[in-house]
Design a protein around this motif. Structure first.
Motif, PDB file in Angstrom:
ATOM      1  N   UNK A 106      17.988  -2.762  25.796  1.00 61.00           N
ATOM      2  CA  UNK A 106      18.644  -3.493  24.717  1.00 61.00           C
ATOM      3  C   UNK A 106      18.203  -2.962  23.355  1.00 61.00           C
ATOM      4  N   UNK A 107      16.914  -2.733  23.218  1.00 64.10           N
ATOM      5  CA  UNK A 107      16.425  -2.232  21.936  1.00 64.10           C
ATOM      6  C   UNK A 107      17.032  -0.868  21.608  1.00 64.10           C
ATOM      7  N   UNK A 108      17.097   0.014  22.603  1.00 68.04           N
ATOM      8  CA  UNK A 108      17.634   1.369  22.359  1.00 68.04           C
ATOM      9  C   UNK A 108      19.105   1.318  21.952  1.00 68.04           C
ATOM     10  N   UNK A 109      19.860   0.371  22.544  1.00 65.07           N
ATOM     11  CA  UNK A 109      21.269   0.228  22.181  1.00 65.07           C
ATOM     12  C   UNK A 109      21.400  -0.248  20.736  1.00 65.07           C
ATOM     13  N   UNK A 110      20.613  -1.251  20.382  1.00 70.73           N
ATOM     14  CA  UNK A 110      20.645  -1.772  19.009  1.00 70.73           C
ATOM     15  C   UNK A 110      20.209  -0.689  18.023  1.00 70.73           C
ATOM     16  N   UNK A 111      19.189   0.066  18.396  1.00 74.26           N
ATOM     17  CA  UNK A 111      18.697   1.142  17.538  1.00 74.26           C
ATOM     18  C   UNK A 111      19.780   2.187  17.298  1.00 74.26           C
ATOM     19  N   UNK A 112      20.528   2.524  18.329  1.00 68.81           N
ATOM     20  CA  UNK A 112      21.592   3.528  18.207  1.00 68.81           C
ATOM     21  C   UNK A 112      22.682   3.046  17.249  1.00 68.81           C
ATOM     22  N   UNK A 113      23.046   1.753  17.369  1.00 71.45           N
ATOM     23  CA  UNK A 113      24.056   1.185  16.465  1.00 71.45           C
ATOM     24  C   UNK A 113      23.541   1.182  15.034  1.00 71.45           C
TER      25      UNK A 113
END
Length: 306
Positions: free
Chosen positions: A171-178
């Motif tokens: 979840x963190x990596x997805x948010x970071x990418x956005x």
């Protein structure tokens, strides 16, 4: 003589049956009343609980929010805020223009504006997102980033082991990418220490330990506290009062304005409020607390007004 004994026994049996029937009827009636009390009685107030007031204006800490990417700081401050809920009560309100003319507009989770502008407006200053809603929110980022303010922010909340910066989970990596893709958007997570303080606040206000009482804080709880931190005046759109579901209703009101075939609002509230097994949001409980906070922090409610 035998006939007389038989009649006597029959009479006794009829009397005993009548008494048992009356007792069972009374028990059923009393049981029904107790069930209604369980459903509608506020969960929030533990026996003999003395409310310990918390000054939420001083409660906030500067290190409570950490940037998902970069070195941005959560310094949003507003005089007037419109907190737009996801409730179907906003439909038909025609409040969109009023909302868009408010200094700061706060929204929750994946509640869209496209297609609902006349009722909910289309500006967004702050969006508060639960870890369980991340995939829904980011599935169509262009829809949710439509008409975001220049200083717009997203705050993501959830268990630190799922959404925390140190965990480096999916979840963190997805948010970071956005956050990296949309550089004009500031994305923050809530620190583990502040998450514990949200739990502690629930305990202080209700006398109930969140974990022991099998309660999940709602996104509404986080959003209201954050709004109090950053706003001088708050106008809440679509939130019903704590006693709303006691009143008899003739038609179904969908829980979310953008999901007309979703679950009924009051059924959702009552089931969550009355359940003691498993983890549940205590929506009615939280609204009882919000009603108290309204008198302290310049909070008003509209559509419906209360």
């Amino acid at each position: 003589m035998g006939l007389r004994i038989s009649k006597s026994q029959h009479s006794q049996r009829v009397t005993i049956f009548s008494v048992i029937f009356i007792l069972m009827t009374l028990l059923i009636l009393l049981g029904s009343n107790n069930i209604n009390d369980t459903i509608y009685a506020p969960f929030h107030m533990a026996a003999n609980h003395a409310i310990k007031a918390t000054d939420l204006k001083k409660w906030s800490t500067k290190d409570g929010y950490v940037p998902v990417y970069g070195n941005k700081t959560m310094n949003l401050r507003c005089h007037d805020c419109a907190l737009v809920t996801s409730s179907s009560h906003v439909l038909g309100s025609r409040a969109g223009e009023e909302i868009d003319h408010t200094e700061c507009v706060i929204r929750m989770n994946d509640a869209p504006t496209l297609g609902f502008e006349s009722d909910v407006g289309n500006r967004t200053t702050l969006r508060v997102v639960a870890h369980s809603s991340v995939f829904r929110v980011l599935r169509k980022p262009n829809d949710l980033l439509h008409r975001t303010d220049a200083n717009a922010a997203f705050i993501f909340w959830g268990p630190p082991n799922k959404i925390g910066k140190e965990a480096k989970g999916t979840l963190f990596r997805i948010i970071e990418r956005v956050s990296m893709t949309y550089s004009n958007l500031s994305c923050f997570g809530i620190t583990a220490n502040k998450m514990r303080r949200f739990d502690s606040l629930f305990h202080r206000e209700t006398g109930r330990d969140r974990q022991q009482s099998h309660s999940w804080l709602s996104t509404g709880w986080f959003t209201m506290v954050i709004a109090i931190e950053i706003c001088d005046n708050i106008k809440v759109y679509g939130m019903v009062p704590p006693n709303h579901c006691i009143k008899p209703r003739t038609k179904k009101i969908p829980y979310h304005y953008y999901k007309p075939r979703g679950p009924d609002e009051c059924v959702t509230y009552i089931q969550n409020e009355s359940s003691r097994r498993g983890n549940h949001h205590r929506f009615i409980t939280e609204k009882q607390v919000f009603a108290r906070w309204a008198k302290l922090y310049n909070i008003s409610f509209t559509h419906p007004e209360w």
